[in-house]
Design a protein around this motif. Structure first.
Motif, mmCIF file in Angstrom:
data_model
loop_
_atom_site.group_PDB
_atom_site.id
_atom_site.type_symbol
_atom_site.label_atom_id
_atom_site.label_comp_id
_atom_site.label_asym_id
_atom_site.label_seq_id
_atom_site.Cartn_x
_atom_site.Cartn_y
_atom_site.Cartn_z
ATOM 1 N N UNK A 274 0.839 -1.211 0.000
ATOM 2 C CA UNK A 274 0.000 0.000 0.000
ATOM 3 C C UNK A 274 0.872 1.258 0.000
ATOM 4 N N UNK A 275 1.950 1.247 0.813
ATOM 5 C CA UNK A 275 2.849 2.404 0.867
ATOM 6 C C UNK A 275 3.526 2.625 -0.483
ATOM 7 N N UNK A 276 3.908 1.522 -1.135
ATOM 8 C CA UNK A 276 4.535 1.649 -2.451
ATOM 9 C C UNK A 276 3.558 2.219 -3.466
ATOM 10 N N UNK A 277 2.292 1.784 -3.376
ATOM 11 C CA UNK A 277 1.277 2.301 -4.303
ATOM 12 C C UNK A 277 1.035 3.790 -4.076
ATOM 13 N N UNK A 278 0.973 4.207 -2.801
ATOM 14 C CA UNK A 278 0.769 5.629 -2.490
ATOM 15 C C UNK A 278 1.950 6.452 -2.981
ATOM 16 N N UNK A 279 3.168 5.953 -2.746
ATOM 17 C CA UNK A 279 4.368 6.668 -3.199
ATOM 18 C C UNK A 279 4.372 6.823 -4.709
ATOM 19 N N UNK A 280 3.975 5.753 -5.409
ATOM 20 C CA UNK A 280 3.916 5.808 -6.879
ATOM 21 C C UNK A 280 2.908 6.852 -7.353
ATOM 22 N N UNK A 281 1.743 6.872 -6.669
ATOM 23 C CA UNK A 281 0.730 7.858 -7.046
ATOM 24 C C UNK A 281 1.217 9.291 -6.814
ATOM 25 N N UNK A 282 1.897 9.528 -5.703
ATOM 26 C CA UNK A 282 2.432 10.872 -5.412
ATOM 27 C C UNK A 282 3.444 11.280 -6.470
ATOM 28 N N UNK A 283 4.332 10.342 -6.818
ATOM 29 C CA UNK A 283 5.333 10.647 -7.842
ATOM 30 C C UNK A 283 4.668 10.972 -9.173
#
Length: 294
Positions: A274-283
């Motif tokens: 989930x954290x990786x998905x959120x980070x990807x979305x922010x980027x």
């Protein structure tokens, strides 16, 4: 890396399994209490009955001729195997089956080569296992534990005694689990028939006592020998029942602990994913904003 949906589905599945194992542990604990009470009450009676049989036999002046005491050359063997009707109890049934196969290999290998070793099973798991291995299952009592009583086990004992009396078998062995505690079961491989007289060396140490019999010695032993064999088999089934519930309780407890550990790992994976998905979305948002500026 697995997707969030896949990890979430696995968490739900493991959580459901954990609830089932907890419930099964509680059910096994309740059944264990009743089974333990039954075997604790039965042991003194069975031991005293066996002592009485030995005492009367030792004090008798003449030998009572009983077909259950007849010793013959061992050509045909019957092994009574006490297992459970259901699984999910760890290595409970596997250990009994291994002990039976080892008994055949060490003691009755010659008879087994001739196909003269038969299995009498109390419990569905033993019947299924030995049938798959090509053994002749002489008799099988399934669903015994759902209606466990002396009357039910007495029918099995009478069938075994009938087979020995009419010469179908020359020796009968009994294999079962003795209940010690929740985590420990002791495997027993005991001779069942013929009834062997007490060792003369041990009986010589006892003081000589003159007994008077009422009714006659023959009538007492004729009644006592079959009853002692029925009680001996009933005790073995009660021991196995208590051992099964203890083994199932232990197995379900371990399964619950394993499910808890697996849930921790899955939740950690879920949070990382989930954290990786959120980070990807922010980027992606930042990248899109920078592109619009340019």
């Amino acid at each position: 890396m697995a997707s969030l949906k896949e990890v979430r589905n696995r968490i739900v599945s493991v959580n459901s399994t954990q609830q089932i194992t907890k419930a099964m542990k509680m059910v096994a604990a309740a059944k264990l209490r009743r089974a333990q009470d039954n075997i604790i009450q039965m042991r003194p009676y069975a031991q005293k009955l066996n002592e009485m049989l030995l005492t009367v036999s030792a004090g008798s002046e003449s030998s009572v001729d009983s077909p259950l005491k007849a010793v013959r050359p061992v050509e045909r063997v019957l092994i009574v195997v006490v297992t459970s009707d259901r699984g999910l109890c760890g290595a409970f049934n596997t250990n009994i089956i291994k002990a039976t196969l080892q008994l055949i290999e060490n003691k009755y290998a010659a008879q087994a080569k001739k196909g003269q070793v038969e299995i009498f099973t109390i419990g569905k798991k033993g019947a299924e296992s030995f049938a798959r291995r090509g053994f002749k299952v002489h008799g099988q009592f399934t669903d015994t534990y759902s209606r466990l009583s002396f009357v039910t086990v007495k029918e099995a004992a009478e069938e075994i005694m009938k087979g020995y009396t009419n010469g179908t078998f020359d020796a009968v062995e009994l294999v079962f689990n003795e209940f010690k505690n929740v985590a420990t079961q002791i495997i027993h491989t005991d001779p069942y028939l013929p009834i062997v007289a007490e060792d003369t060396a041990s009986s010589a140490k006892k003081p000589e006592v003159n007994y008077s019999f009422e009714p006659t010695e023959e009538e007492i032993l004729t009644e006592l020998i079959p009853k002692s064999l029925k009680i001996q088999l009933y005790r073995a089934v009660l021991e196995s029942n208590a051992s099964e519930q203890g083994a199932r309780m232990t197995a379900m407890d371990k399964a619950t602990e394993n499910a808890q550990e697996l849930l921790k790992e899955l939740k950690l994976i879920y949070n990382r994913t989930r954290q990786a998905a959120i980070t990807t979305e922010i980027l992606e948002i930042v990248g899109g904003a920078e592109a619009l500026k340019n």
